[in-house]
Design a protein around this motif. Sequence first.
Motif, PDB file in Angstrom:
ATOM      1  N   SER A  80      47.394  48.772  39.821  1.00 24.04           N
ATOM      2  CA  SER A  80      47.631  49.969  40.636  1.00 24.04           C
ATOM      3  C   SER A  80      46.365  50.818  40.641  1.00 24.04           C
ATOM      4  O   SER A  80      45.381  50.507  39.965  1.00 24.04           O
ATOM      5  CB  SER A  80      48.801  50.798  40.077  1.00 24.04           C
ATOM      6  N   GLY A  81      46.408  51.899  41.412  1.00 21.71           N
ATOM      7  CA  GLY A  81      45.394  52.935  41.360  1.00 21.71           C
ATOM      8  C   GLY A  81      43.975  52.464  41.584  1.00 21.71           C
ATOM      9  O   GLY A  81      43.689  51.674  42.493  1.00 21.71           O
ATOM     10  N   ILE A  82      43.054  52.948  40.748  1.00 24.80           N
ATOM     11  CA  ILE A  82      41.639  52.635  40.898  1.00 24.80           C
ATOM     12  C   ILE A  82      41.383  51.144  40.741  1.00 24.80           C
ATOM     13  O   ILE A  82      40.562  50.556  41.460  1.00 24.80           O
ATOM     14  CB  ILE A  82      40.813  53.444  39.889  1.00 24.80           C
ATOM     15  N   GLY A  83      42.066  50.497  39.809  1.00 26.53           N
ATOM     16  CA  GLY A  83      41.863  49.064  39.599  1.00 26.53           C
ATOM     17  C   GLY A  83      42.231  48.247  40.816  1.00 26.53           C
ATOM     18  O   GLY A  83      41.498  47.340  41.221  1.00 26.53           O
ATOM     19  N   ARG A  84      43.375  48.562  41.414  1.00 24.52           N
ATOM     20  CA  ARG A  84      43.788  47.841  42.630  1.00 24.52           C
ATOM     21  C   ARG A  84      42.812  48.109  43.769  1.00 24.52           C
ATOM     22  O   ARG A  84      42.411  47.183  44.488  1.00 24.52           O
ATOM     23  CB  ARG A  84      45.199  48.249  43.036  1.00 24.52           C
ATOM     24  N   ALA A  85      42.418  49.370  43.946  1.00 22.33           N
ATOM     25  CA  ALA A  85      41.484  49.708  45.022  1.00 22.33           C
ATOM     26  C   ALA A  85      40.146  49.002  44.819  1.00 22.33           C
ATOM     27  O   ALA A  85      39.497  48.584  45.785  1.00 22.33           O
ATOM     28  CB  ALA A  85      41.276  51.219  45.076  1.00 22.33           C
ATOM     29  N   THR A  86      39.724  48.847  43.558  1.00 18.41           N
ATOM     30  CA  THR A  86      38.471  48.168  43.269  1.00 18.41           C
ATOM     31  C   THR A  86      38.566  46.692  43.622  1.00 18.41           C
ATOM     32  O   THR A  86      37.652  46.121  44.235  1.00 18.41           O
ATOM     33  CB  THR A  86      38.097  48.349  41.790  1.00 18.41           C
ATOM     34  N   ALA A  87      39.654  46.060  43.244  1.00 18.08           N
ATOM     35  CA  ALA A  87      39.849  44.648  43.596  1.00 18.08           C
ATOM     36  C   ALA A  87      39.846  44.466  45.108  1.00 18.08           C
ATOM     37  O   ALA A  87      39.222  43.531  45.634  1.00 18.08           O
ATOM     38  CB  ALA A  87      41.154  44.143  42.991  1.00 18.08           C
ATOM     39  N   GLN A  88      40.506  45.358  45.813  1.00 22.99           N
ATOM     40  CA  GLN A  88      40.545  45.267  47.272  1.00 22.99           C
ATOM     41  C   GLN A  88      39.154  45.415  47.870  1.00 22.99           C
ATOM     42  O   GLN A  88      38.779  44.680  48.796  1.00 22.99           O
ATOM     43  CB  GLN A  88      41.483  46.332  47.826  1.00 22.99           C
ATOM     44  N   LEU A  89      38.365  46.344  47.340  1.00 18.98           N
ATOM     45  CA  LEU A  89      37.030  46.570  47.878  1.00 18.98           C
ATOM     46  C   LEU A  89      36.137  45.348  47.649  1.00 18.98           C
ATOM     47  O   LEU A  89      35.390  44.936  48.556  1.00 18.98           O
ATOM     48  CB  LEU A  89      36.404  47.802  47.232  1.00 18.98           C
ATOM     49  N   PHE A  90      36.194  44.762  46.459  1.00 13.35           N
ATOM     50  CA  PHE A  90      35.375  43.586  46.192  1.00 13.35           C
ATOM     51  C   PHE A  90      35.711  42.458  47.160  1.00 13.35           C
ATOM     52  O   PHE A  90      34.816  41.782  47.678  1.00 13.35           O
ATOM     53  CB  PHE A  90      35.570  43.130  44.744  1.00 13.35           C
ATOM     54  N   VAL A  91      36.999  42.250  47.406  1.00  7.76           N
ATOM     55  CA  VAL A  91      37.392  41.176  48.324  1.00  7.76           C
ATOM     56  C   VAL A  91      36.980  41.513  49.752  1.00  7.76           C
ATOM     57  O   VAL A  91      36.516  40.642  50.500  1.00  7.76           O
ATOM     58  CB  VAL A  91      38.906  40.901  48.213  1.00  7.76           C
ATOM     59  N   LYS A  92      37.114  42.768  50.141  1.00 10.94           N
ATOM     60  CA  LYS A  92      36.663  43.178  51.478  1.00 10.94           C
ATOM     61  C   LYS A  92      35.165  42.958  51.651  1.00 10.94           C
ATOM     62  O   LYS A  92      34.692  42.688  52.757  1.00 10.94           O
ATOM     63  CB  LYS A  92      37.002  44.648  51.717  1.00 10.94           C
ATOM     64  N   ARG A  93      34.421  43.087  50.563  1.00 14.73           N
ATOM     65  CA  ARG A  93      32.966  42.898  50.612  1.00 14.73           C
ATOM     66  C   ARG A  93      32.577  41.452  50.289  1.00 14.73           C
ATOM     67  O   ARG A  93      31.481  41.175  49.837  1.00 14.73           O
ATOM     68  CB  ARG A  93      32.291  43.871  49.639  1.00 14.73           C
ATOM     69  N   ASP A  94      33.514  40.542  50.480  1.00 21.17           N
ATOM     70  CA  ASP A  94      33.249  39.097  50.429  1.00 21.17           C
ATOM     71  C   ASP A  94      33.116  38.518  49.030  1.00 21.17           C
ATOM     72  O   ASP A  94      32.512  37.453  48.853  1.00 21.17           O
ATOM     73  CB  ASP A  94      32.007  38.731  51.253  1.00 21.17           C
ATOM     74  N   CYS A  95      33.690  39.168  48.037  1.00 22.50           N
ATOM     75  CA  CYS A  95      33.834  38.522  46.734  1.00 22.50           C
ATOM     76  C   CYS A  95      35.006  37.546  46.851  1.00 22.50           C
ATOM     77  O   CYS A  95      36.136  37.958  47.105  1.00 22.50           O
ATOM     78  CB  CYS A  95      34.102  39.548  45.640  1.00 22.50           C
ATOM     79  N   THR A  96      34.748  36.265  46.652  1.00 25.43           N
ATOM     80  CA  THR A  96      35.774  35.243  46.891  1.00 25.43           C
ATOM     81  C   THR A  96      36.347  34.648  45.615  1.00 25.43           C
ATOM     82  O   THR A  96      37.254  33.824  45.672  1.00 25.43           O
ATOM     83  CB  THR A  96      35.205  34.110  47.752  1.00 25.43           C
ATOM     84  N   LYS A  97      35.817  35.068  44.452  1.00 31.80           N
ATOM     85  CA  LYS A  97      36.350  34.590  43.176  1.00 31.80           C
ATOM     86  C   LYS A  97      36.621  35.809  42.304  1.00 31.80           C
ATOM     87  O   LYS A  97      35.696  36.485  41.857  1.00 31.80           O
ATOM     88  CB  LYS A  97      35.367  33.640  42.494  1.00 31.80           C
ATOM     89  N   ILE A  98      37.887  36.101  42.061  1.00 33.21           N
ATOM     90  CA  ILE A  98      38.246  37.335  41.365  1.00 33.21           C
ATOM     91  C   ILE A  98      39.416  37.082  40.427  1.00 33.21           C
ATOM     92  O   ILE A  98      40.366  36.366  40.760  1.00 33.21           O
ATOM     93  CB  ILE A  98      38.571  38.452  42.382  1.00 33.21           C
ATOM     94  N   ILE A  99      39.314  37.646  39.243  1.00 34.67           N
ATOM     95  CA  ILE A  99      40.361  37.517  38.228  1.00 34.67           C
ATOM     96  C   ILE A  99      40.847  38.920  37.902  1.00 34.67           C
ATOM     97  O   ILE A  99      40.043  39.793  37.572  1.00 34.67           O
ATOM     98  CB  ILE A  99      39.822  36.837  36.961  1.00 34.67           C
ATOM     99  N   ILE A 100      42.143  39.139  38.024  1.00 32.47           N
ATOM    100  CA  ILE A 100      42.705  40.464  37.794  1.00 32.47           C
ATOM    101  C   ILE A 100      43.665  40.418  36.604  1.00 32.47           C
ATOM    102  O   ILE A 100      44.408  39.464  36.415  1.00 32.47           O
ATOM    103  CB  ILE A 100      43.421  41.004  39.050  1.00 32.47           C
ATOM    104  N   GLY A 101      43.621  41.470  35.792  1.00 32.62           N
ATOM    105  CA  GLY A 101      44.472  41.546  34.620  1.00 32.62           C
ATOM    106  C   GLY A 101      45.122  42.908  34.488  1.00 32.62           C
ATOM    107  O   GLY A 101      44.567  43.921  34.922  1.00 32.62           O
ATOM    108  N   ASP A 102      46.292  42.947  33.885  1.00 35.95           N
ATOM    109  CA  ASP A 102      47.012  44.187  33.630  1.00 35.95           C
ATOM    110  C   ASP A 102      48.224  43.845  32.779  1.00 35.95           C
ATOM    111  O   ASP A 102      48.601  42.671  32.655  1.00 35.95           O
ATOM    112  CB  ASP A 102      47.462  44.831  34.951  1.00 35.95           C
ATOM    113  N   ILE A 103      48.839  44.871  32.209  1.00 38.82           N
ATOM    114  CA  ILE A 103      50.067  44.653  31.452  1.00 38.82           C
ATOM    115  C   ILE A 103      51.276  44.539  32.375  1.00 38.82           C
ATOM    116  O   ILE A 103      52.314  43.997  32.018  1.00 38.82           O
ATOM    117  CB  ILE A 103      50.276  45.774  30.409  1.00 38.82           C
TER     118      ILE A 103
END
Length: 263
Positions: free
Chosen positions: A14-37
């Motif tokens: 959620s929040g900043i973490g989710r927005a950051t993941a979205q931005l990286f993918v929008k900027r063509d990051c194609t390999k991403i690992i996301i973690g949270d509880i």
Amino acid sequence: MAFPGVTVIVGAASGIGRATAQLFVKRDCTKIIIGDISTKGLADTKQQLLEINPRAEVVNETCDVTSEDSVDRFFSQAGSKFGRIDHACNVAGVLMPGTSPEFSTKDFDTQFNINARGMWLCQRAEIIQLLKQEPIQPEGSPSPIRGTIANVASMAALRVYDNLPSYCASKCAILGFTKADAMRYGREHIRINAVCPGVIKTPLLGEVRDDDTTNIAEMTKEMALGRQGQPEEVAEGLYWLSSPQSSFVTGISLPVNGGMVGA
């Protein structure tokens, strides 16, 4: 230019973490690992990332930053998945207000275990992984890089709030180990920085409602821009600190605060 390398984001539900993941993918990051509880929040984030780019490789894994075993296991899996980690953003955190006389030691420990110890566990695991990797030279970077780490601290690390002594202390700790490790591992081609968000509209400030103008006005009255920030605006800072465009930047605390007095 496609964003170079593999990105890991802890606190992405959620929040900043989710927005950051979205931005990286929008900027063509194609390999991403996301973690949270939050497994549900992670699943929702993954779905949103795939809607942005269906060809992105998105891995979601549970990561409890209060558990050393969970953090070490998460980063071991992250390193094994794509063979390396190039960029890590540590976003997980909690805000628990209360003056010192009214604050319990249990709450103090909870806040420190998440904000300070938890982020340090992530940074430690990331440095261990990055040191295993050979440096690469991304397009647009004048020097090789093993990887970058960007931590989310807070404006409370740069100025005090009299009802947040535990929170302020936990966020100050983040700047301490961010800068210390940045100085030590810069020679190993690892850049480590922090962002210090101001009043950002996220679930962390869930008690501040859209119609609660009095609270928002009180929280933003000292800000030059006179408004709450959005998670996407903090994400831009994390993205920049991870990108080749900040290739000569390490050990800083970047205020993303709308212009706050005293910071």
